[in-house]
Design a protein around this motif. Structure first.
Motif, PDB file in Angstrom:
ATOM      1  N   GLN A   1       0.820  -1.208   0.000  1.00 17.62           N
ATOM      2  CA  GLN A   1       0.000   0.000   0.000  1.00 17.62           C
ATOM      3  C   GLN A   1       0.855   1.260   0.000  1.00 17.62           C
ATOM      4  O   GLN A   1       0.507   2.263  -0.649  1.00 17.62           O
ATOM      5  N   LYS A   2       1.979   1.239   0.692  1.00 21.45           N
ATOM      6  CA  LYS A   2       2.863   2.404   0.691  1.00 21.45           C
ATOM      7  C   LYS A   2       3.443   2.652  -0.701  1.00 21.45           C
ATOM      8  O   LYS A   2       3.483   3.785  -1.181  1.00 21.45           O
TER       9      LYS A   2
ATOM     10  N   GLY B   1       0.668   3.835  -3.102  1.00 25.11           N
ATOM     11  CA  GLY B   1       0.295   5.207  -2.781  1.00 25.11           C
ATOM     12  C   GLY B   1       1.271   6.216  -3.353  1.00 25.11           C
ATOM     13  O   GLY B   1       0.875   7.261  -3.893  1.00 25.11           O
TER      14      GLY B   1
ATOM     15  N   SER C   1      -3.597  -0.519  -8.325  1.00 24.90           N
ATOM     16  CA  SER C   1      -4.337   0.119  -7.228  1.00 24.90           C
ATOM     17  C   SER C   1      -5.664  -0.576  -6.944  1.00 24.90           C
ATOM     18  O   SER C   1      -6.319  -0.273  -5.941  1.00 24.90           O
TER      19      SER C   1
ATOM     20  N   TYR D   1       0.683   9.035  -6.546  1.00 25.79           N
ATOM     21  CA  TYR D   1       1.094  10.437  -6.493  1.00 25.79           C
ATOM     22  C   TYR D   1       1.967  10.776  -7.701  1.00 25.79           C
ATOM     23  O   TYR D   1       1.810  11.832  -8.331  1.00 25.79           O
TER      24      TYR D   1
END
Length: 253
Positions: free
Chosen positions: A32-33, A36, A56, A40
């Motif tokens: 997830q990091k 994420g 995602s 971005y």
């Protein structure tokens, strides 16, 4: 990943990423990091937009296959750290767009993926790659729904430029490679093909009658939005980036 082997594309062509019962789970927090941060980054790196939209979708239950897909994006970024948009003066402020959809491309739920690029003055300004909310019954319906999203984006750009004092005077073009979807937009009497997209059909009909839009046909090999809806070959991928005005600041002159 500093010593990893670079990759030519951000995602494997003809991949079959989906949810399967025999998947091996991976570190959820790390996944997830990474995703994420890639989300971005995709706001300025359109070349990874489709790959990021795919990975995602598995944030809730990542597996080793998904993690390998994430690591491939990192390997691709290592091969092209200096890619960025190049803006040039073309002497006009015409608003154009490319819209595409990959019908039933998701192997898990058979939903389609839509994508669009929009240009102002010949320069790329916005893009999007997103899975559609519903399952559609034909490629024409998938393309038609994708066209609606592209039209909304072009209308927003037109309104924004008008508020800034640069009201466009020419008709906006939305290039599409599906002749049936274009025919439905121009001839809404095809009831049997449009019963599932009635609202979209009337919305597009209204804009066509006002001569706000036109829908030029573009061949599939010239459809720039392909890289937002599916994984394509390395040659086609890099040709599309060149046409979109993506340059590499580290490339030898």
């Amino acid at each position: 990943m500093l010593d990893c082997k670079p990759a030519d594309t951000p995602i494997v062509q003809n991949h079959h990423l989906g949810e399967y019962p025999d998947q091996v789970p991976t570190n959820k927090e790390r996944y997830q990091k990474l995703v994420g941060r890639l989300i971005y980054l995709s706001h300025t790196r359109l070349d990874i937009a489709y790959a990021v939209s795919v990975i995602s979708q598995f944030m809730h239950s990542p597996s080793e296959d998904y993690m390998n897909a994430v690591l491939r994006i990192l390997r691709y970024l290592k091969s092209a750290p200096g890619k960025e948009l190049m803006f040039s003066k073309h002497g006009h402020l015409n608003i154009d767009g490319y819209s595409d959809a990959d019908w039933a491309g998701n192997v898990t739920d058979r939903k389609s993926t839509s994508g669009y690029f929009t240009f102002v003055g010949g320069n790329l300004v916005t893009w999007r790659s997103k899975k559609q909310n519903v399952v559609v019954l034909s490629s024409a319906e998938a393309e038609f729904r994708g066209m609606t999203k592209g039209i909304c984006e072009l209308l927003w750009l037109r309104k924004l430029l008008t508020e800034l004092g640069y009201k466009p005077t020419s008709t906006m073009n939305l290039f599409c490679d599906n002749k049936v979807a274009i025919a439905i937009a121009q001839n809404p009497v095809q009831h049997d093909r449009t019963k599932h997209v009635k609202v979209d059909r009337h919305f597009i009909k209204q804009k066509l009658e006002a001569k706000v839009f036109q829908f030029p046909f573009v061949k599939s090999e010239d459809q720039l939005a392909d890289i937002l809806t599916k994984a394509i070959s390395s040659v086609a991928f890099h040709n599309s980036l060149d046409q979109l005005g993506i340059g590499d600041i580290y490339a030898p002159t």
